[in-house]
Design an enzyme around this catalytic site. Structure first.
Site, PDB file in Angstrom:
ATOM      1  N   PHE A 142      37.021  54.927  -6.008  1.00  0.00           N
ATOM      2  CA  PHE A 142      37.322  54.108  -4.605  1.00  0.00           C
ATOM      3  C   PHE A 142      36.014  54.364  -3.960  1.00  0.00           C
ATOM      4  CE2 PHE A 142      38.341  53.058  -0.362  1.00  0.00           C
ATOM      5  CZ  PHE A 142      39.259  52.012  -0.511  1.00  0.00           C
ATOM      6  N   ASP A 227      29.286  59.441  -3.658  1.00  0.00           N
ATOM      7  CA  ASP A 227      30.180  58.890  -2.778  1.00  0.00           C
ATOM      8  C   ASP A 227      31.116  60.451  -2.078  1.00  0.00           C
ATOM      9  OD1 ASP A 227      31.994  58.066  -0.831  1.00  0.00           O
ATOM     10  OD2 ASP A 227      32.700  56.214  -2.287  1.00  0.00           O
ATOM     11  N   LYS A 256      34.205  59.267   6.734  1.00  0.00           N
ATOM     12  CA  LYS A 256      35.344  59.882   7.506  1.00  0.00           C
ATOM     13  C   LYS A 256      35.216  60.930   8.381  1.00  0.00           C
ATOM     14  CE  LYS A 256      38.420  58.102   4.142  1.00  0.00           C
ATOM     15  NZ  LYS A 256      38.212  57.317   2.979  1.00  0.00           N
TER      16      LYS A 256
HETATM   17  C1  LIG Z   1      37.480  56.004   2.496  1.00  0.00           C
HETATM   18  C2  LIG Z   1      36.682  55.941   1.720  1.00  0.00           C
HETATM   19  C3  LIG Z   1      35.697  54.968   1.569  1.00  0.00           C
HETATM   20  C4  LIG Z   1      35.739  53.802   2.409  1.00  0.00           C
HETATM   21  O1  LIG Z   1      35.505  54.159   3.807  1.00  0.00           O
HETATM   22  P1  LIG Z   1      36.162  53.326   5.093  1.00  0.00           P
HETATM   23  O2  LIG Z   1      35.381  53.977   6.246  1.00  0.00           O
HETATM   24  O3  LIG Z   1      37.157  53.129   4.967  1.00  0.00           O
HETATM   25  O4  LIG Z   1      35.113  52.025   4.855  1.00  0.00           O
HETATM   26  C5  LIG Z   1      34.551  55.095   0.786  1.00  0.00           C
HETATM   27  N1  LIG Z   1      34.607  55.997  -0.482  1.00  0.00           N
HETATM   28  C6  LIG Z   1      35.681  56.979  -0.279  1.00  0.00           C
HETATM   29  C7  LIG Z   1      35.391  58.064  -1.331  1.00  0.00           C
HETATM   30  C8  LIG Z   1      36.623  57.023   0.667  1.00  0.00           C
HETATM   31  O5  LIG Z   1      37.476  57.817   0.461  1.00  0.00           O
END
Ligand SMILES: *Cc1c(COP(=O)(O)O)cnc(C)c1O
Length: 408
Positions: A142, A227, A256
């Protein structure tokens, strides 16, 4: 009086129901206040929060040091275009990020406002720098909801309605090195992975996997993008999850927990990964207000040894979750630090709702997982409260009524 407050809450919820975009299936709960590990609803009922706005409030809700920094900076300077001017808070934050970066090679920073934007920036820098289009991501991965990051996201439910997406993206099975090696060709710019998969259900990598990916990327001369939007800032028991595996990415994405509750994201880049001036940018990215919040949050994390605390409490939490396997509906417990999952044999929506009724907030991740992303200072006693609530709800069975969140 209580009745009036109740009516107001209902009315406010109704406004959100009628006039918000409708893309979210929410729980019937209006949160109005937070402090540390706890949040309160409009009726004053207290909840122990293992959701933290999806892993955002790692330093606790309304952390006093973060709140003070925001207030001070709000009175000083809130906006200052990164595109045109230097700023003291931004410089301090960039310096701090480079200082806490894993390894010795991540020396540059691009600041943005969210996780998906961090991934967009990573994809643009990778394509712009290598002059190649190919991005290889993983099944269950994700990376966000904007079109580039969405193309890298695996779940077809999120992607299919918006096709055509970007060309030259592929997904290979997470955890397997051979399919990744065969997917790489002369068009490949980068491999993009979460070191521990989050939204997909909390999956730590198989042992040796990330190291092998790193070696493969180096050998084939392609970039490794990690990521760490969910795993970063102590969540897994190290400042960044890649440190558990002694792996250094070429680009590291974060968001986050970064701003202690303020929206901010960033990528850290290897020193030589540069694209021409004007090729990327953001109006809000690097604004002094978010930078001040992030600086305060990172200092708080360092001063209070939150990664170590997450590692220690996480071990205890996982141990307790493992004992729940005696319940018929529990398949397994897994995770790292305070990024934890209870994998059920059934959909998790009903149990999330029942936990909420027991004053515990948790999250889904895939259909069948209860995910815990508590503040990193959660105590053993608070973990025990979560476990006690789980012990009382796990023997229950849904009455057949589908839950709003089971599809999340
Ligand atoms: C939550 C998340 C995203 C997206 O972040 P947003 O601030 O909602 O755009 C991308 N990568 C990972 C691994 C995430 O957990």
């Amino acid at each position: 009086m209580a009745q009036f407050a109740q009516m107001q809450t209902e009315q406010l919820r109704e406004i959100e129901e009628q006039h918000s975009s409708g893309v979210y299936a929410k729980r019937p709960l209006m949160l109005v206040r937070g402090e540390g590990t706890r949040v309160w609803d409009a009726d004053g009922k207290e909840y122990l929060d293992c959701a933290t706005g999806i892993g955002v409030a790692a330093v606790g809700h309304s952390n006093p040091q973060v709140a003070q920094s925001i207030a001070d900076q709000a009175r000083t300077l809130m906006t200052c275009a990164d595109a045109h001017f230097y700023n003291d808070k931004r410089a301090e934050l960039i310096h701090k990020l480079v200082e806490i970066a894993p390894g010795e090679r991540l020396k540059r920073v691009f600041l943005c406002n969210s996780g998906t934007e961090a991934n967009e920036a990573a994809i643009k820098f990778a394509r712009g720098f290598t002059k190649k289009p190919g991005i290889i991501a993983a099944t269950r991965g994700f990376h966000g909801r904007t079109l580039g990051a969405l193309t890298a996201t695996w779940n077809p439910k999120y992607r299919k309605p918006f096709q055509p997406l970007l060309p030259n993206f592929q997904h290979v099975p997470f955890g397997q090195i051979e399919p990744l090696e065969s997917a790489i060709n002369e068009e490949t710019a980068a491999v993009l992975l979460e070191p521990v998969q989050g939204e997909g259900g909390i999956f730590p990598p198989p042992s040796g996997y990330l190291k092998a990916v790193r070696e493969l990327c180096t050998r084939k001369n392609i970039l490794l993008i990690l990521d760490e939007v969910q795993t970063g800032f102590g969540r897994t028991g190290k400042m960044f999850a890649c440190e558990h595996f002694s792996v250094e990415p070429d680009i590291l994405c974060m968001a986050k927990a970064m701003g202690g509750g303020m929206p901010i994201g960033a990528i850290l880049l290897r020193e030589d990964i540069v694209i021409a001036k004007g090729l990327h940018g953001s109006t809000f990215g690097g604004n002094p207000l978010a930078c001040a919040a992030a600086l305060a949050a990172i200092r708080y994390i360092e001063q209070n040894h939150l990664p170590e605390r997450a590692a220690e409490t996480g071990r205890y939490f996982l141990e307790q979750l493992n004992k729940l396997k005696e319940h018929e509906v529990v398949r397994e417990a897994r995770g790292m630090g305070l990024m934890l999952a209870l994998q059920l044999r059934v959909k998790s929506g009903f149990y999330l709702q029942r936990l909420m009724e027991h004053a515990i907030l948790a999250l889904p991740a895939s259909n069948t997982v209860i995910r815990f992303l508590p503040p990193l200072e959660i105590t053993h006693q608070e973990v025990d409260r979560v476990i006690a609530a789980l012990n009382s709800v796990l023997p229950e069975r849904p009455d057949g009524k589908p839950s709003a969140e089971e599809d999340d």
